[in-house]
Design a protein around this motif. Sequence first.
Motif, mmCIF file in Angstrom:
data_model
loop_
_atom_site.group_PDB
_atom_site.id
_atom_site.type_symbol
_atom_site.label_atom_id
_atom_site.label_comp_id
_atom_site.label_asym_id
_atom_site.label_seq_id
_atom_site.Cartn_x
_atom_site.Cartn_y
_atom_site.Cartn_z
ATOM 1 N N CYS A 28 0.730 -1.293 0.179
ATOM 2 C CA CYS A 28 0.194 -0.010 -0.095
ATOM 3 C C CYS A 28 1.067 1.248 -0.068
ATOM 4 O O CYS A 28 0.439 2.164 -0.682
ATOM 5 N N LEU A 29 1.835 1.291 0.711
ATOM 6 C CA LEU A 29 2.597 2.379 1.029
ATOM 7 C C LEU A 29 3.583 2.728 -0.246
ATOM 8 O O LEU A 29 4.063 3.882 -0.513
ATOM 9 N N SER A 30 3.768 1.639 -1.006
ATOM 10 C CA SER A 30 4.528 1.850 -2.596
ATOM 11 C C SER A 30 3.574 2.840 -3.477
ATOM 12 O O SER A 30 4.242 3.299 -4.381
ATOM 13 N N ARG A 31 2.607 3.168 -3.242
ATOM 14 C CA ARG A 31 1.431 3.841 -4.104
ATOM 15 C C ARG A 31 1.407 5.149 -3.673
ATOM 16 O O ARG A 31 0.339 6.021 -4.177
ATOM 17 N N GLY A 32 2.378 6.021 -3.048
ATOM 18 C CA GLY A 32 2.378 7.439 -2.640
ATOM 19 C C GLY A 32 1.501 7.649 -1.171
ATOM 20 O O GLY A 32 2.012 6.972 -0.373
ATOM 21 N N GLN A 33 1.015 8.781 -1.170
ATOM 22 C CA GLN A 33 0.509 9.438 0.084
ATOM 23 C C GLN A 33 -0.637 8.028 0.689
ATOM 24 O O GLN A 33 -1.603 8.046 0.166
ATOM 25 N N PRO A 34 -0.024 7.751 1.621
ATOM 26 C CA PRO A 34 -1.052 6.467 2.147
ATOM 27 C C PRO A 34 -2.308 6.886 2.843
ATOM 28 O O PRO A 34 -2.199 7.903 3.537
ATOM 29 N N SER A 82 -0.272 -8.296 21.642
ATOM 30 C CA SER A 82 0.687 -7.113 21.674
ATOM 31 C C SER A 82 1.597 -6.961 20.517
ATOM 32 O O SER A 82 1.806 -5.730 19.992
ATOM 33 N N LEU A 83 2.068 -7.748 19.904
ATOM 34 C CA LEU A 83 2.765 -7.602 18.406
ATOM 35 C C LEU A 83 1.706 -7.084 17.283
ATOM 36 O O LEU A 83 2.081 -6.253 16.594
ATOM 37 N N GLY A 84 0.402 -7.443 17.484
ATOM 38 C CA GLY A 84 -0.449 -7.039 16.489
ATOM 39 C C GLY A 84 -1.009 -5.392 16.907
ATOM 40 O O GLY A 84 -0.973 -4.406 16.012
ATOM 41 N N LEU A 85 -0.925 -5.098 18.169
ATOM 42 C CA LEU A 85 -1.143 -3.832 18.591
ATOM 43 C C LEU A 85 0.194 -2.887 18.348
ATOM 44 O O LEU A 85 -0.014 -1.699 17.683
ATOM 45 N N ASN A 86 1.317 -3.152 18.347
ATOM 46 C CA ASN A 86 2.483 -2.569 18.018
ATOM 47 C C ASN A 86 2.415 -2.496 16.509
ATOM 48 O O ASN A 86 2.883 -1.131 15.906
ATOM 49 N N PHE A 87 2.025 -3.400 15.556
ATOM 50 C CA PHE A 87 2.079 -3.257 14.226
ATOM 51 C C PHE A 87 1.033 -2.126 13.779
ATOM 52 O O PHE A 87 1.122 -1.325 12.971
ATOM 53 N N LEU A 88 -0.200 -1.945 14.491
ATOM 54 C CA LEU A 88 -1.101 -0.944 14.262
ATOM 55 C C LEU A 88 -0.512 0.363 14.686
ATOM 56 O O LEU A 88 -0.670 1.216 13.549
ATOM 57 N N LEU A 89 0.065 0.528 15.601
ATOM 58 C CA LEU A 89 0.829 1.856 15.995
ATOM 59 C C LEU A 89 1.945 2.187 14.898
ATOM 60 O O LEU A 89 2.076 3.340 14.445
ATOM 61 N N ASP A 90 2.779 1.142 14.507
ATOM 62 C CA ASP A 90 3.787 1.380 13.532
ATOM 63 C C ASP A 90 3.322 1.721 12.365
ATOM 64 O O ASP A 90 3.831 2.665 11.442
ATOM 65 N N THR A 91 2.229 1.066 12.068
ATOM 66 C CA THR A 91 1.406 1.438 10.550
ATOM 67 C C THR A 91 0.953 2.862 10.459
ATOM 68 O O THR A 91 1.142 3.791 9.630
ATOM 69 N N ARG A 92 0.436 3.227 11.699
ATOM 70 C CA ARG A 92 -0.006 4.599 11.746
ATOM 71 C C ARG A 92 0.856 5.753 11.789
ATOM 72 O O ARG A 92 0.856 6.651 11.021
ATOM 73 N N ASP A 93 2.140 5.313 12.345
ATOM 74 C CA ASP A 93 3.433 6.166 12.239
ATOM 75 C C ASP A 93 3.823 6.403 10.887
ATOM 76 O O ASP A 93 4.341 7.609 10.512
ATOM 77 N N VAL A 94 4.099 5.014 10.216
ATOM 78 C CA VAL A 94 4.755 5.316 8.796
ATOM 79 C C VAL A 94 3.756 5.978 7.946
ATOM 80 O O VAL A 94 4.126 7.019 7.130
ATOM 81 N N CYS A 95 2.127 5.755 8.136
ATOM 82 C CA CYS A 95 1.433 6.414 7.197
ATOM 83 C C CYS A 95 1.432 7.960 7.505
ATOM 84 O O CYS A 95 1.435 8.828 6.562
ATOM 85 N N ASN A 96 1.622 8.474 8.811
ATOM 86 C CA ASN A 96 1.443 9.644 9.317
ATOM 87 C C ASN A 96 2.812 10.415 8.536
ATOM 88 O O ASN A 96 2.832 11.461 8.169
ATOM 89 N N SER A 97 4.085 9.617 8.755
ATOM 90 C CA SER A 97 5.471 10.532 8.507
ATOM 91 C C SER A 97 5.425 10.545 6.880
ATOM 92 O O SER A 97 6.225 11.325 6.323
ATOM 93 N N ARG A 98 4.488 9.777 6.039
ATOM 94 C CA ARG A 98 4.416 10.197 4.442
ATOM 95 C C ARG A 98 3.422 10.906 4.064
ATOM 96 O O ARG A 98 3.104 10.990 2.912
ATOM 97 N N GLY A 99 2.846 11.558 5.285
ATOM 98 C CA GLY A 99 1.898 12.643 4.931
ATOM 99 C C GLY A 99 0.408 12.021 4.641
ATOM 100 O O GLY A 99 -0.616 12.844 4.162
#
Length: 113
Positions: free
Chosen positions: A34-40, A54-71
Amino acid sequence: MFTQTKQGAVTVLTGDEPLNGDNVSDANEAVLKCLSRGQPRLVFNLQKIPYVDSLGLNFLLDTRDVCNSRGGSFKIAAPNPLCRDILRITEIDRQVEIFPDVLSASGSFAQCH
């Protein structure tokens, strides 16, 4: 298994397995596509996800952070009652927007812009 669909400019990621240590890498691969296609603009549909550890929860937060960092932005849709309780107890619901269904989550992107 995690699959992607599009609703306009929004990518919806849907899974049908627990979001846990056994499956987080598969979910992460789907997110990377999904992230390879520009602004997510990403919605993670939890409707068929039986539980999140807990690993799934961390994944959700990491995904949020990556999306936010890419605008972009990341939202969660349709958690079942158990997942909703897990998200509330861990206060993920205060860190990621959660919607009752995919349509309202996808539609919320139009309201932001």
